[in-house]
Design a protein around this motif. Structure first.
Motif, PDB file in Angstrom:
ATOM      1  N   ASP A 271       0.838  -1.210   0.000  1.00  0.00           N
ATOM      2  CA  ASP A 271       0.000   0.000   0.000  1.00  0.00           C
ATOM      3  C   ASP A 271       0.868   1.254   0.000  1.00  0.00           C
ATOM      4  O   ASP A 271       0.567   2.248  -0.666  1.00  0.00           O
ATOM      5  CB  ASP A 271      -0.919   0.005   1.233  1.00  0.00           C
ATOM      6  N   ARG A 275       1.009   4.172  -2.828  1.00  0.00           N
ATOM      7  CA  ARG A 275       0.738   5.586  -2.542  1.00  0.00           C
ATOM      8  C   ARG A 275       1.872   6.456  -3.099  1.00  0.00           C
ATOM      9  O   ARG A 275       1.629   7.490  -3.712  1.00  0.00           O
ATOM     10  CB  ARG A 275       0.597   5.765  -1.027  1.00  0.00           C
ATOM     11  N   ASP A 305      -9.722   0.261  -7.963  1.00  0.00           N
ATOM     12  CA  ASP A 305     -10.330   0.936  -6.809  1.00  0.00           C
ATOM     13  C   ASP A 305      -9.302   1.705  -5.986  1.00  0.00           C
ATOM     14  O   ASP A 305      -9.618   2.749  -5.404  1.00  0.00           O
ATOM     15  CB  ASP A 305     -11.031  -0.093  -5.898  1.00  0.00           C
ATOM     16  N   THR A 306      -8.080   1.203  -5.945  1.00  0.00           N
ATOM     17  CA  THR A 306      -7.059   1.930  -5.164  1.00  0.00           C
ATOM     18  C   THR A 306      -6.758   3.267  -5.831  1.00  0.00           C
ATOM     19  O   THR A 306      -6.539   4.274  -5.162  1.00  0.00           O
ATOM     20  CB  THR A 306      -5.751   1.108  -5.003  1.00  0.00           C
ATOM     21  N   TYR A 308      -8.943   4.867  -7.723  1.00  0.00           N
ATOM     22  CA  TYR A 308     -10.140   5.703  -7.527  1.00  0.00           C
ATOM     23  C   TYR A 308     -10.105   6.361  -6.144  1.00  0.00           C
ATOM     24  O   TYR A 308     -10.368   7.559  -5.991  1.00  0.00           O
ATOM     25  CB  TYR A 308     -11.437   4.892  -7.698  1.00  0.00           C
ATOM     26  N   ASN A 309      -9.766   5.576  -5.142  1.00  0.00           N
ATOM     27  CA  ASN A 309      -9.728   6.126  -3.773  1.00  0.00           C
ATOM     28  C   ASN A 309      -8.736   7.273  -3.659  1.00  0.00           C
ATOM     29  O   ASN A 309      -8.998   8.285  -3.009  1.00  0.00           O
ATOM     30  CB  ASN A 309      -9.367   5.026  -2.770  1.00  0.00           C
ATOM     31  N   ALA A 312     -10.253  10.265  -5.370  1.00  0.00           N
ATOM     32  CA  ALA A 312     -11.339  10.879  -4.591  1.00  0.00           C
ATOM     33  C   ALA A 312     -10.761  11.676  -3.416  1.00  0.00           C
ATOM     34  O   ALA A 312     -11.210  12.793  -3.127  1.00  0.00           O
ATOM     35  CB  ALA A 312     -12.303   9.808  -4.109  1.00  0.00           C
ATOM     36  N   GLU A 313      -9.762  11.107  -2.764  1.00  0.00           N
ATOM     37  CA  GLU A 313      -9.165  11.796  -1.606  1.00  0.00           C
ATOM     38  C   GLU A 313      -8.568  13.142  -2.045  1.00  0.00           C
ATOM     39  O   GLU A 313      -8.816  14.176  -1.429  1.00  0.00           O
ATOM     40  CB  GLU A 313      -8.081  10.888  -1.015  1.00  0.00           C
ATOM     41  N   LEU A 331     -17.476   9.215  -2.952  1.00  0.00           N
ATOM     42  CA  LEU A 331     -16.610   8.154  -2.415  1.00  0.00           C
ATOM     43  C   LEU A 331     -16.839   6.864  -3.208  1.00  0.00           C
ATOM     44  O   LEU A 331     -17.817   6.744  -3.955  1.00  0.00           O
ATOM     45  CB  LEU A 331     -16.932   7.937  -0.936  1.00  0.00           C
ATOM     46  N   LEU A 332     -15.946   5.893  -2.982  1.00  0.00           N
ATOM     47  CA  LEU A 332     -15.953   4.660  -3.789  1.00  0.00           C
ATOM     48  C   LEU A 332     -17.319   3.959  -3.825  1.00  0.00           C
ATOM     49  O   LEU A 332     -17.729   3.464  -4.880  1.00  0.00           O
ATOM     50  CB  LEU A 332     -14.879   3.697  -3.262  1.00  0.00           C
ATOM     51  N   ASP A 333     -18.025   3.954  -2.698  1.00  0.00           N
ATOM     52  CA  ASP A 333     -19.313   3.228  -2.707  1.00  0.00           C
ATOM     53  C   ASP A 333     -20.356   3.881  -3.624  1.00  0.00           C
ATOM     54  O   ASP A 333     -21.349   3.258  -3.984  1.00  0.00           O
ATOM     55  CB  ASP A 333     -19.866   3.043  -1.281  1.00  0.00           C
ATOM     56  N   GLN A 335     -19.227   5.450  -6.533  1.00  0.00           N
ATOM     57  CA  GLN A 335     -18.370   5.810  -7.669  1.00  0.00           C
ATOM     58  C   GLN A 335     -19.186   5.791  -8.976  1.00  0.00           C
ATOM     59  O   GLN A 335     -19.965   4.852  -9.208  1.00  0.00           O
ATOM     60  CB  GLN A 335     -17.164   4.863  -7.711  1.00  0.00           C
TER      61      GLN A 335
END
Ligand code: N01
Length: 549
Positions: A271, A275, A305-306, A308-309, A312-313, A331-333, A335
């Motif tokens: 992770d 990043r 998804d990583t 996307y997150n 979004a952040e 947020l992802l949920d 998207q």
């Protein structure tokens, strides 16, 4: 058909050509330059009054290219040496000036018939030539018919209720008035948040009295990181071979850019490493976060998804109002779609515009347009908004629309529009069966949507020029894709796309933005190097899969 002669401005003009080319953008002018140099008699026909193709029509505020310099220019004839761009991502006026510069260098205009459209074309099976009807009433006949109409020659206006009732100023962004519109202090609406909408919104937001954005789907925009270019530095880069290196890289990377997907998958990194990579790509700007990342980004939803997150952040942190934040960057949920399966727009100050007091956004999925009215737009919740100006940034009947809007009939009298009405069929993304000696580039089933335009028009352009030359040198009357080879290529294009995440999203990539249009992969998803290899192999095998007469 014997060569006809027409009088145009009192000058006798032969209407019998070797090659008639449609479109005076990057693609058409490349064809003209080289075919003419090889001794073929050619003309370019274009609806616009000036050279530039898409850069003629898309003159809305803020319209600019999304490939960094020097990706988005010709690599030929040392043109780059005497031309210096002022910005990393130039805007339309500079692109227009570039076309004037190229014209001056290559003397193109004298063979371009401007302010003229192609109405229809049909193939005469006796003479084995195309008869091409122009909007001026002139009829040209040519042996080869080359369509360089680009991917966005036909704009799309949704069938909004009451559209004709509106009495204010209204334009589609791709038909923006050449002389511009006075927007200062005006109440303006922009419908659509694709690249055209995003560019318009961020440009006019600070100028207008009030801006209302009507958004159906959020755009997962990436930072452009625009900056001015220093001519002295550019001169040095050119001298050291930097531009030529980029031109070479264009042929070896997936999207024809000067960066490429990494050799690793998302799961190969921790992770923390992920990043760090995302931060680097983000700060590099442009499409790096999309196309220079893990090679399975567009194949594996978990990895996607990583990204996307992260997106979004970064994005949510820039939007002050919590409700607006959820509308623009959920947020992802919630998207809107898998990251990168729609073309992410490059933005400069897009999200900050929504922090201004004079800018609102309406989420159309919650509150759709009910009807246009004389003064503006009435929403489903009953609210009526008055506007001085409405800008429709609602996109294009992309990739195929520009071709099928011309009434082109092949050897069996069936039009291209009818042939492709239930799905597109091409061989190599440059020809279609029963339309002999007809070629198209930057169109369906080529790398088009997944690649940089000038890269593709040069690569496909060379292939087409070689094919024409092959026919002439070998005294062929016609070259026509066989039905079998066309079926094989179409299946191949579908299979390449089916293994990616693209089919899961409604987008113009899949023809899904225009109601009723067949849903299919309009572009070749195998990447530029593979495409070049496959098309070259066909040529090297004596144009295998084509029938000759
Ligand atoms: O068109 P689009 P575009 N009601 O189709 C919305 C290139 N380009 O002109 O997403 C309400 O992307 C639609 O909503 P949705 C670039 O390749 C490049 O912006 O379908 N809204 C969407 O928001 C790009 O990808 C640059 O839900 C409706 C918008 O209209 C391509 O051209 C600049 C609607 C259309 O977005 C197309 O971009 C400009 C309806 N009925 C363009 N129907 C550069 O940066 C559609 N929409 C170089």
């Amino acid at each position: 058909t014997p060569a006809a002669e027409v009088q145009s401005n009192g000058i006798a003009v032969s209407t019998s050509l070797d090659v008639l080319i449609v479109g005076a953008g990057f693609g058409g002018l490349y064809q003209l330059h080289y075919l003419r140099k090889m001794g073929y008699k050619c003309k370019v026909v274009d609806n616009a009054s000036e050279l530039g193709g898409i850069w003629y029509w898309n003159c809305y505020p803020g319209a600019r290219v999304d490939s960094d310099i020097p990706l988005y220019e010709y690599s030929i004839e040392d043109l780059y040496k005497d031309w210096t761009w002022s910005e990393r991502f130039p805007a339309w006026p500079e692109l227009r000036r570039y076309f004037q510069y190229v014209d001056k260098k290559l003397d193109l205009s004298k063979d371009c018939i401007m302010s003229t459209g192609v109405k229809s074309a049909d193939f005469d099976t006796k003479s084995c030539r195309w008869n091409v009807n122009l909007t001026t009433g002139d009829v040209y006949d040519c042996k080869y018919f080359v369509l360089c109409t680009g991917f966005a020659a036909k704009h799309y206006v949704p069938d909004f209720k009451g559209l004709a009732k509106y009495k204010g100023i209204m334009h589609h962004t791709a038909k923006y008035p050449q002389e511009g519109i006075e927007l200062e202090g005006k109440k303006v609406a922009v419908i659509g948040t694709g690249a055209s909408g995003v560019q318009t919104i961020q440009e006019i937001g600070p100028q207008v009295g009030h801006l209302t954005v009507l958004q159906r789907t959020p755009n997962l925009c990436l930072p452009m990181n625009q900056h001015k270019l220093d001519p002295l530095i550019e001169a040095r880069v050119k001298k050291e071979g930097g531009y030529e290196k980029v031109f070479k890289d264009r042929q070896t990377t997936f999207g024809g850019f000067h960066f490429d997907f990494l050799e690793k998958n998302g799961d190969d990194d921790t992770d923390e490493q992920k990043r760090q990579l995302y931060e680097e790509l983000w700060s590099g700007g442009g499409f790096r976060f999309w196309l220079a990342t893990y090679k399975d980004l567009l194949f594996d939803k978990k990895v996607n998804d990583t990204a996307y997150n992260f997106w979004a952040e970064k994005t949510r942190a820039r939007i002050n109002d919590p409700k607006t934040r959820d509308i623009l960057a959920p947020l992802l949920d919630k998207q809107p779609h898998t990251f990168g399966t729609k073309r992410p727009s490059l933005e400069q100050r897009y999200y900050e515009v929504y922090n201004q007091d004079n800018v609102d956004v309406i989420a159309l999925k919650e509150n759709p347009i009910e009807t246009f009215t004389e003064k503006g737009i009435k929403m489903k919740n009953g609210e009526e908004h008055e506007f001085d100006v409405i800008l429709l940034a609602t996109g294009f009947d992309s990739v195929t629309g520009g071709l099928v809007q011309i009434d082109i009939k092949g050897i069996d009298g069936v039009s291209l529009a009818v042939k492709w009405s239930k799905g597109t069929w091409t061989y190599l993304g440059m020809t279609t069966a029963n339309f002999p000696n007809m070629y198209f580039l930057y169109g369906p089933q080529g790398p088009t949507a997944f690649a940089n335009g000038p890269t593709i028009v040069e690569l496909q352009g060379d292939w087409i020029i070689d094919a024409i030359d092959y026919c002439e040198k070998n005294k062929k009357k016609t070259m026509d894709a066989s039905a079998q080879s066309e079926a094989g290529w179409t299946k191949h294009v579908a299979e390449l796309c089916d293994i990616t995440l693209f089919p899961g999203t409604d987008s113009w990539y899949m023809g899904a933005n225009v109601p009723g249009k067949p849903r299919e992969s309009l572009s070749y998803a195998g990447g530029v190097p593979r495409y070049v290899r496959e098309t070259k192999e066909v040529a090297e095998k004596g144009y295998a899969g084509f029938n000759f007469d």
